[in-house]
Design a protein around this motif. Structure first.
Motif, PDB file in Angstrom:
ATOM      1  N   VAL A   1     -11.458  30.348 -25.874  1.00 49.83           N
ATOM      2  CA  VAL A   1     -12.657  29.830 -25.786  1.00 49.83           C
ATOM      3  C   VAL A   1     -13.167  30.017 -24.164  1.00 49.83           C
ATOM      4  CG1 VAL A   1     -14.166  27.773 -25.924  1.00 49.83           C
ATOM      5  CG2 VAL A   1     -12.503  28.005 -27.425  1.00 49.83           C
ATOM      6  N   VAL A   2     -14.332  30.794 -23.846  1.00 50.61           N
ATOM      7  CA  VAL A   2     -14.502  31.383 -22.693  1.00 50.61           C
ATOM      8  C   VAL A   2     -15.696  29.998 -22.135  1.00 50.61           C
ATOM      9  CG1 VAL A   2     -15.660  32.877 -21.216  1.00 50.61           C
ATOM     10  CG2 VAL A   2     -14.010  33.681 -23.103  1.00 50.61           C
ATOM     11  N   PRO A   3     -15.498  29.495 -21.104  1.00 45.36           N
ATOM     12  CA  PRO A   3     -16.643  28.645 -20.576  1.00 45.36           C
ATOM     13  C   PRO A   3     -17.894  29.294 -20.477  1.00 45.36           C
ATOM     14  CG  PRO A   3     -14.434  28.482 -19.237  1.00 45.36           C
ATOM     15  CD  PRO A   3     -14.476  29.484 -20.048  1.00 45.36           C
ATOM     16  N   SER A   4     -18.814  28.832 -20.807  1.00 46.09           N
ATOM     17  CA  SER A   4     -20.508  29.497 -20.917  1.00 46.09           C
ATOM     18  C   SER A   4     -20.665  29.567 -19.352  1.00 46.09           C
ATOM     19  CB  SER A   4     -21.256  28.592 -21.564  1.00 46.09           C
ATOM     20  OG  SER A   4     -22.431  29.557 -21.604  1.00 46.09           O
ATOM     21  N   ASN A   5     -21.549  30.595 -19.037  1.00 42.54           N
ATOM     22  CA  ASN A   5     -22.042  30.720 -17.612  1.00 42.54           C
ATOM     23  C   ASN A   5     -23.282  29.793 -17.510  1.00 42.54           C
ATOM     24  OD1 ASN A   5     -20.145  32.708 -17.077  1.00 42.54           O
ATOM     25  ND2 ASN A   5     -21.447  34.503 -17.958  1.00 42.54           N
TER      26      ASN A   5
ATOM     27  N   VAL B   1     -14.525  33.425 -28.213  1.00 47.69           N
ATOM     28  CA  VAL B   1     -16.088  32.755 -28.432  1.00 47.69           C
ATOM     29  C   VAL B   1     -16.400  31.828 -27.098  1.00 47.69           C
ATOM     30  CG1 VAL B   1     -15.852  32.981 -30.842  1.00 47.69           C
ATOM     31  CG2 VAL B   1     -15.018  30.780 -29.336  1.00 47.69           C
ATOM     32  N   GLU B   2     -17.545  31.746 -26.752  1.00 49.21           N
ATOM     33  CA  GLU B   2     -17.787  30.928 -25.812  1.00 49.21           C
ATOM     34  C   GLU B   2     -17.990  29.403 -26.125  1.00 49.21           C
ATOM     35  OE1 GLU B   2     -21.838  31.743 -24.443  1.00 49.21           O
ATOM     36  OE2 GLU B   2     -21.029  33.943 -23.472  1.00 49.21           O
ATOM     37  N   ASP B   3     -17.780  28.630 -25.185  1.00 48.50           N
ATOM     38  CA  ASP B   3     -17.860  27.118 -25.321  1.00 48.50           C
ATOM     39  C   ASP B   3     -19.193  26.666 -26.101  1.00 48.50           C
ATOM     40  OD1 ASP B   3     -17.516  24.671 -25.242  1.00 48.50           O
ATOM     41  OD2 ASP B   3     -17.414  24.355 -22.994  1.00 48.50           O
ATOM     42  N   GLY B   4     -18.943  25.994 -27.162  1.00 47.95           N
ATOM     43  CA  GLY B   4     -20.126  25.431 -27.890  1.00 47.95           C
ATOM     44  C   GLY B   4     -20.469  26.347 -29.300  1.00 47.95           C
ATOM     45  N   GLU B   5     -19.741  27.447 -29.336  1.00 47.34           N
ATOM     46  CA  GLU B   5     -20.031  27.984 -30.628  1.00 47.34           C
ATOM     47  C   GLU B   5     -19.294  27.556 -31.707  1.00 47.34           C
ATOM     48  OE1 GLU B   5     -19.389  32.358 -29.943  1.00 47.34           O
ATOM     49  OE2 GLU B   5     -21.301  32.437 -28.398  1.00 47.34           O
ATOM     50  N   SER B   6     -19.553  27.888 -33.036  1.00 47.77           N
ATOM     51  CA  SER B   6     -18.844  27.861 -33.987  1.00 47.77           C
ATOM     52  C   SER B   6     -17.742  28.785 -34.338  1.00 47.77           C
ATOM     53  CB  SER B   6     -19.876  27.461 -35.297  1.00 47.77           C
ATOM     54  OG  SER B   6     -20.480  28.621 -35.505  1.00 47.77           O
ATOM     55  N   VAL B   7     -16.703  28.573 -34.998  1.00 44.09           N
ATOM     56  CA  VAL B   7     -15.766  29.678 -35.301  1.00 44.09           C
ATOM     57  C   VAL B   7     -14.915  29.264 -36.782  1.00 44.09           C
ATOM     58  CG1 VAL B   7     -13.994  28.889 -34.107  1.00 44.09           C
ATOM     59  CG2 VAL B   7     -14.053  31.358 -34.394  1.00 44.09           C
TER      60      VAL B   7
ATOM     61  N   VAL C   1     -16.700  24.872 -30.795  1.00 50.16           N
ATOM     62  CA  VAL C   1     -15.506  24.972 -30.038  1.00 50.16           C
ATOM     63  C   VAL C   1     -15.767  24.339 -28.514  1.00 50.16           C
ATOM     64  CG1 VAL C   1     -14.581  26.781 -31.383  1.00 50.16           C
ATOM     65  CG2 VAL C   1     -15.718  27.410 -29.466  1.00 50.16           C
ATOM     66  N   THR C   2     -14.506  23.953 -28.203  1.00 52.32           N
ATOM     67  CA  THR C   2     -14.491  23.610 -26.541  1.00 52.32           C
ATOM     68  C   THR C   2     -13.527  24.355 -25.870  1.00 52.32           C
ATOM     69  OG1 THR C   2     -12.823  21.691 -27.239  1.00 52.32           O
ATOM     70  CG2 THR C   2     -15.025  21.171 -27.152  1.00 52.32           C
ATOM     71  N   VAL C   3     -13.203  24.332 -24.533  1.00 51.99           N
ATOM     72  CA  VAL C   3     -12.288  25.101 -23.970  1.00 51.99           C
ATOM     73  C   VAL C   3     -10.929  24.588 -24.157  1.00 51.99           C
ATOM     74  CG1 VAL C   3     -11.475  25.569 -21.393  1.00 51.99           C
ATOM     75  CG2 VAL C   3     -13.860  25.515 -22.107  1.00 51.99           C
ATOM     76  N   ALA C   4     -10.727  23.328 -24.722  1.00 53.72           N
ATOM     77  CA  ALA C   4      -9.596  22.768 -25.072  1.00 53.72           C
ATOM     78  C   ALA C   4      -8.859  23.319 -26.480  1.00 53.72           C
ATOM     79  CB  ALA C   4      -9.588  21.428 -25.218  1.00 53.72           C
ATOM     80  N   ASP C   5     -10.017  23.926 -27.296  1.00 52.66           N
ATOM     81  CA  ASP C   5      -9.453  24.423 -28.486  1.00 52.66           C
ATOM     82  C   ASP C   5      -8.516  26.045 -28.268  1.00 52.66           C
ATOM     83  OD1 ASP C   5     -10.485  22.476 -29.778  1.00 52.66           O
ATOM     84  OD2 ASP C   5     -12.632  23.448 -30.252  1.00 52.66           O
ATOM     85  N   SER C   6      -8.551  26.185 -26.915  1.00 52.54           N
ATOM     86  CA  SER C   6      -7.939  27.539 -26.825  1.00 52.54           C
ATOM     87  C   SER C   6      -6.329  27.408 -26.919  1.00 52.54           C
ATOM     88  CB  SER C   6      -8.175  27.930 -25.493  1.00 52.54           C
ATOM     89  OG  SER C   6      -9.621  28.342 -25.298  1.00 52.54           O
ATOM     90  N   ARG C   7      -5.822  28.265 -27.642  1.00 54.06           N
ATOM     91  CA  ARG C   7      -4.326  28.406 -28.015  1.00 54.06           C
ATOM     92  C   ARG C   7      -3.874  29.611 -29.026  1.00 54.06           C
ATOM     93  NH1 ARG C   7      -2.883  22.830 -30.030  1.00 54.06           N
ATOM     94  NH2 ARG C   7      -0.678  23.922 -30.096  1.00 54.06           N
ATOM     95  N   GLU C   8      -2.752  30.011 -28.791  1.00 55.46           N
ATOM     96  CA  GLU C   8      -2.357  31.389 -29.191  1.00 55.46           C
ATOM     97  C   GLU C   8      -1.704  31.282 -30.702  1.00 55.46           C
ATOM     98  OE1 GLU C   8      -0.070  33.213 -26.530  1.00 55.46           O
ATOM     99  OE2 GLU C   8      -1.568  33.545 -25.099  1.00 55.46           O
TER     100      GLU C   8
END
Length: 1270
Positions: A241-245, A160-166, A210-217
């Protein structure tokens, strides 16, 4: 609750014939508890009892690895047998080899094994039966489940992109048992949750954004089943979490769980409910909860998970309604409504009670249940539903089972069952119809104590079937069926409310239709009363506070315990703290502080009652000074002052004191200006012109004054003309021909401006016209001369300053100075009214001669007291009165009556005029003589009794005979009611008179003189004849070490008599000694010269009779006496005297013989010249000498020739002197032996002794008596 005291006492007997009926009430069958046991005090053997289930089976959910146990336990006699029903079909666990059954109960269990257990799933009921009935248990369910296992899953990855809900799904295994879910990473660390990241009740993990810091496996959902003791680990989820363009855009809130705008919930009462509100949005929304149809209760609800959950614990029907969650962020708002419906499984509101009944009684078993929806209530007997209705004696109405005229066969266990759609409940109640003989279980002869005003229950516990009826009878009471204070309880006890002292006595409880009785003794004690409760103290900090609590307790009670409480909390005195000092009924706080404020209660606790009273301590102090002092509305003569009150410290401000200070005055001091009540905070001050003020305010309460406030700035008033004139304008003229005008000086604050002075104005009232004389001066007085004597003037004084004049003054009349009067009154005359009063008249004075204001007249009265008329005329002629007095009259009074004159006396009288200046000349003396009157009382009257029957009266004449004294009248009266006897004495020179009287009576004597005008006033005396005296016999003794004090009360009317006090030492010689002469009127005497620690006999003899005798022992240690030795015996003294005389005779003969001896040669004399003291003496005897001694003696031919020592006269003189010396030494020896003191010489060093004659001869060859007798 007040306690009562009871103890067993010995039976006092039945006394049935003396007892009156007290109370007769039937004991109705009372409801029992769920299980009723026959009291342990009841004596019965092998009593049967219906079965009662004591342990119910409980529903369980089990996995294949769990043990299964269904419990069913019951009591009864005979012991009950157990039976199980599964899903409506009889189930015998003993026939299942996998089950183990308890031998003493219906409990069976299954031990965990690997095989299937689903065959045990179902609904179970247990029943316990014996010959009296069957009890049925509640329904229990066994739910079996397979052990949860890990299902094969695909790995989940989300991008997901940064700022979306999941939402990260968990999908736990299906089970009727809710698992415990934890989101963790691969290192088993919990995923941190916050307002943005929340775990839902479904186990999923929700990200609001979400924020980029939420990325984990390794997002792993761990599912824990505690009852199965396993944890199922799900496959990890990868979140990228992919940073938004572009710039991350904010998003308005949207519901994630639950979805939509409404949701409904059905929950049973008593359960817990969680309402979730998980919302997405950027930024994370804020959550608020409300109740739409009412107020959200904060006590019944709580918020959790960062306000995303509204939690109800133990939910009730009142919680039914609509609730709303509102989510808000910068982009918008969203709401969700929750409709909550609360229903209830059946529950009992009235349970039937097991009970014992007698045959023929009516039984009502009440069974009521409630629930949502309302449950259906049914009855069964011994678990059988078909036996209720067919019997006409049984009926069911509104859940109440009624059994009429019960029989022994009606004994059974009855089941009441309530059912609604949610569940069912069942309860057992047995009816035991039995016949048991009555017994009183309460001990006989109990003693009860109760305090007055309290409640007491006299126990009379009975048991039997049918239920025994009891009656209570009192010892002295009549029938008290209508007495509202006494009632009989269902258990047979007699309850007495508000006990009074008259309730004390013996009470008897009797079982009706039997001879079974017990007695109880009731003692009602006075109630404990607090007679002086603690006060409401208002006290300052740092001062001591004392609270007292005086009480009265019945003397038959033990000492009470006094407990102090502060705000209902106990206070104790600590040994390591001096905070509180508790001294019995007094509480002392030595150093009062803020925390000591509160309500203080004194509890006086006895074994029977409690009395309490409360006081309080309020910390008070002086108020704080006012602040923010402000001046407003300034005017020429006023200003408004306002302030803000300070803290009053629990004592309201009574008033405010406004003080001022003059800033331009040399003496700067604060003075009071005004006072206002304590509820005012402003006042308008009236000021005077031409002054500079500054102000301050002081608050005053009951404790005292506050410190002064800060003072204000200076406020000055402008100058103005005087507002008033001086007061007290008058004439103080003293000197003749002068007018002195004076007044009270005005206060400088009344000057109102500069250049202040007084304008004085005066003019004559007559003859001077309207013109005023004027003069201005700075201060009074103003003196005007040459204005004549006592002339009237109009005078007035006006205040003036540079701004103008004061108001027009009022004039007053003043007079110039007065002079002494010139003339005396004329035509003075005297009229005699009687022997003691006259009337004086004179002509009015010419007012011009007064030369002042006439104040009145002064009458001089001169008294001449003379022995004869000749001397009286001479004294008047010489102008020497014995007494001068005067009387004053008013100015308009030209006559006066004068009283209290001396009869038969000569007077002179004159009159003068008085004005303010003084007194004028006196008129010529006018003499007159008062006539004869009755005499005054005699000067003195003394009573003398020479014998017991005779009384002699001695008197002196009256000091005021008031005429020629003719004689005396003597009256005397025996006692108070005796006849008055009169003796007339016609000779005025007589001064005594004797009477014969009764010696046993008191008399009152009246003696008065008389003249030709009659009898005068009497002198009165009372007395009686004097009786013959005797020494005292009622003597009190007080001993000391060497003395004794004797005190006695002298008898009235007895003559003084002398006597001696004789005393004898008991362990001494038999010789009586006596004191000095003692008088009976002394009342006290100290006898000295006694020895300490000794016993004495005391006595008083009078006329050869012993009137009084007593024994005493002096204080102190006894003086030890030396026992007499033989040296004090008469035979020893005689022997020694004879020996001394014999020795003297021998010495005399020796000297005679020596004087007759031969001549000795000079040579021998010279050779033998040896000191007599150095010559040794033969120890064999006194009369033997050596040859040398004889030679030396023979060689002294001139011994008697050259000296008179050996002459006859000399020897005679010596013999006499030696005898005297011997006698003296002998007396000294005896005295020393008698006193027990002797000096014992050292044999080794002492040369002079009776056994050593070397010292027995003196220098002159004479015997030494002192040495011999030593």
């Amino acid at each position: 609750m007040p306690a009562t005291s009871q103890q067993q006492v010995g039976s006092r007997g039945r006394c049935a014939a003396l007892l009156l009926p007290l109370l007769l009430l039937s004991v109705a069958p009372r409801p029992g508890n769920a299980t009723i046991n026959i009291p342990s005090k009841y004596k019965i053997r092998d009593l049967k009892s219906p079965p009662v289930i004591t342990a119910q089976p409980k529903s369980v959910t089990t996995f294949s690895a769990d043990d299964i146990t269904l419990t069913c336990e019951a009591t009864g006699n005979p012991p009950p047998t157990f039976r199980w029903v599964k899903d409506g079909v009889e189930f015998d666990p003993s026939k299942d080899p996998e089950l183990s059954v308890s031998r003493d109960s219906g409990t069976f269990s299954l031990t965990a094994k690997d095989g299937p257990i689903h065959q045990y799933q179902g609904r179970y009921n247990c029943s316990a039966s014996n010959v009296l009935g069957t009890a049925v248990s509640n329904e229990a369910r066994i739910v079996t489940e397979n052990t949860p296992t890990l299902q094969k899953e695909k790995k989940v990855s989300k991008k997901v992109e940064d700022g979306e809900s999941v939402v990260l799904p968990c999908n736990p295994p299906n089970s009727t048992v809710a698992p415990v879910i934890h989101w963790m990473d691969k290192k088993l660390r919990h995923i941190q949750q916050n307002e943005r990241v929340i775990q839902g009740r479904d186990g999923n993990l929700y990200f609001s954004h979400v924020t980029v810091a939420d990325s984990r496996e390794d997002y792993t959902c761990n599912t824990q089943f505690p009852s199965a003791r396993i944890i199922v680990l799900k496959e990890p989820i990868k979140l990228t979490v992919v940073p938004s363009n572009s710039v991350v855009r904010n998003r308005r809130p949207q519901m994630m769980r639950p979805t939509g705008s409404r949701s409904s919930y059905l929950v049973l009462s008593g359960q817990n409910l969680d309402l979730e509100c998980i919302v997405q949005g950027l930024p994370s929304p804020n959550i608020q909860w409300i109740r739409k149809d009412g107020v959200l209760s904060e006590s019944r609800t709580s918020k959790d998970s960062y306000d995303r959950v509204l939690r109800f614990k133990n939910i009730s029907e009142s919680d039914s309604g609509e609730y709303q969650c509102t989510a808000t962020n910068l982009q918008g708002i969203i709401t969700h409504t929750y409709s909550v419906t609360v229903e209830a499984a059946p529950y009992w509101t009235k349970e039937p009670k097991s009970q014992l009944y007698a045959p023929g009684e009516t039984v009502k078993l009440e069974c009521k249940a409630d629930g949502i929806p309302s449950p259906e209530v049914t009855w069964s007997i011994n678990g059988n539903l078909t036996d209720i209705d067919p019997d006409p004696r049984r009926s069911v109405k509104h859940g109440v089972l009624t059994l009429k005229n019960v029989e022994l066969s009606d004994t059974a266990v009855y089941q009441c069952k309530a059912v609604n759609k949610h569940s069912s409940i069942l309860i057992n109640a047995y009816v035991y119809v039995i016949e048991l003989p009555p017994q009183i279980l309460t001990e006989d002869g109990l003693m009860y104590s109760v305090a007055e005003g309290q409640m007491i229950e006299l126990a009379c516990e009975t048991f039997g079937s049918p239920r025994p009826n009891v009656t209570w009878e009192g010892e002295t009471w009549g029938t008290l069926v209508a007495n509202p204070r006494m009632s009989q309880l269902l258990d047979g006890s007699l309850q007495i409310s508000n006990a009074s002292l008259n309730d004390s006595g013996q009470y008897t409880c009797t079982v009706s239709n039997s001879k079974i009785t017990i007695t109880a003794e009731l003692d009602v004690l006075n109630k404990t009363v607090i007679v002086k409760p603690p006060l409401a103290l208002r006290i300052q900090r740092r001062k001591p506070a004392t609270l007292t609590c005086e009480y009265q307790v019945d003397s038959r009670q033990d000492a009470p315990q006094v407990q102090w409480r502060k705000n209902r909390q106990k206070l104790t005195e600590s040994s390591d703290s001096d905070k509180y000092i508790i001294d019995e009924s007094t509480l002392i706080i030595p150093d009062v502080k803020e925390e000591d404020e509160g309500i203080y209660t004194c509890e006086v606790i006895t074994t029977l009652d409690i009395a309490e009273a409360s006081g309080s301590i309020t910390i008070v102090d002086r108020p704080d000074p006012p602040t923010q002092i402000q001046m407003t509305e300034p005017k020429d003569r006023s200003v408004t002052l306002s302030w803000t009150p300070g803290d009053d410290h629990n004592s309201p401000v009574l008033e405010y004191l406004i003080e001022f200070e003059e800033t331009e005055y040399e003496r700067k001091e604060w003075e009071e200006l005004s006072r206002v009540s304590g509820n005012n905070q402003r006042t308008t001050l009236s000021l005077k012109p031409f002054l500079s003020y500054r102000f301050r305010v002081i608050a005053i309460n009951d404790i005292g004054k506050s410190d002064p406030s800060m003072y204000t700035d200076v406020f000055s008033t402008p100058a103005a003309p005087p507002d008033s004139n001086p007061e007290g304008v008058r004439s103080d003229s003293i000197d003749p021909g002068t007018l002195s005008i004076t007044w009270k000086e005005m206060d400088r604050r009344s000057f109102n401006g500069p250049g202040f002075e007084y304008k004085v104005m005066w003019r004559k009232v007559l003859g001077s016209g309207p013109s005023w004389h004027i003069k201005s001066i700075k201060s009074p007085p103003l003196i005007v001369t040459d204005v004549g004597n006592f002339s009237a003037f109009d005078i007035k004084v006006q205040a003036v300053n540079e701004m103008g004049k004061g108001p027009e003054p009022k004039s007053t009349i003043g007079y110039s100075g007065e002079d002494y009067p010139l003339e005396a009154p004329l035509n003075v005359e005297v009229d005699l009214i009687n022997s003691t009063a006259i009337k004086v008249v004179w002509a009015p004075i010419n007012r011009e001669t007064v030369r002042g204001r006439l104040q009145g007249y002064k009458i001089y009265l001169m008294h001449y007291v003379l022995e004869s008329r000749h001397l009286r005329r001479e004294r008047v002629r010489e102008g020497k009165p014995s007494n001068i007095s005067f009387e004053m009259t008013d100015s308009n009074e030209e006559k006066k009556v004068l009283g209290d004159l001396q009869p038969y006396s000569h007077y002179a009288l004159s009159v003068s005029v008085i004005n303010n200046k003084g007194e004028g000349p006196q008129s010529d003396p006018l003499t007159f003589h008062t006539p004869e009157g009755v005499p005054g009382p005699p000067s003195s009257l003394l009573l003398d009794s020479p014998s017991e029957t005779e009384m002699t009266l001695h008197w002196t004449p009256p000091t005021q005979p008031n005429g020629v004294l003719k004689g005396y009248i003597l009256q005397y009266q025996q006692g108070e009611d005796g006849p008055m006897q009169v003796e007339k004495i016609s000779d005025q020179a007589v001064s005594h008179f004797s009477l014969k009287l009764d010696p046993h009576s008191h008399y009152r004597f009246y003696l008065r003189g008389y003249t030709s005008q009659g009898e005068g006033l009497p002198i009165i005396r009372e007395g009686a004849t004097t009786l013959d005296g005797v020494p005292p016999s009622n003597i009190s003794l007080s001993t000391g070490e060497t003395s004794v004090n004797l005190t006695w009360v002298s008898k009235k009317r007895q003559r003084n008599v002398g006597f001696f006090i004789h005393y004898l030492k008991k362990d001494g010689t038999c010789t009586w000694k006596h004191s000095e002469r003692v008088n009976s009127s002394q009342s006290f005497y100290t006898l000295h010269g006694l020895q300490s620690g000794s016993e004495y006999r005391l006595k008083i003899d009078f006329k050869n009779k012993t009137l009084w005798e007593d024994e005493i022992q002096t204080a102190g240690a006894k003086v030890m006496e030396v026992h007499k030795g033989f040296v004090t015996e008469s035979w020893f003294i005689g022997l020694i005297s004879a020996l001394v005389l014999l020795l003297l005779v021998l010495l005399i003969l020796c000297f005679i013989k020596r004087s007759k001896g031969g001549k000795y040669s000079v040579k021998e004399k010279e050779e033998g010249q040896i000191d007599s003291e150095a010559r040794p003496m033969n120890n064999e005897g006194f009369g033997e000498y050596s040859d040398n001694e004889e030679k030396r003696t023979a060689s002294q031919p001139s011994l008697c020739e050259d000296s008179k020592l050996c002459t006859d006269d000399t020897l005679d003189d010596y013999a006499n002197s030696n005898s005297v010396q011997t006698e003296v030494i002998m007396d000294e020896l005896l005295a020393s032996q008698s006193s027990g003191v002797r000096d014992v010489p050292d044999p080794g060093t002492q040369e002079s002794s009776p056994l050593n004659p070397a010292t027995a001869i003196s220098h002159h060859g004479l015997p030494n008596s002192a040495a011999l007798l030593d």
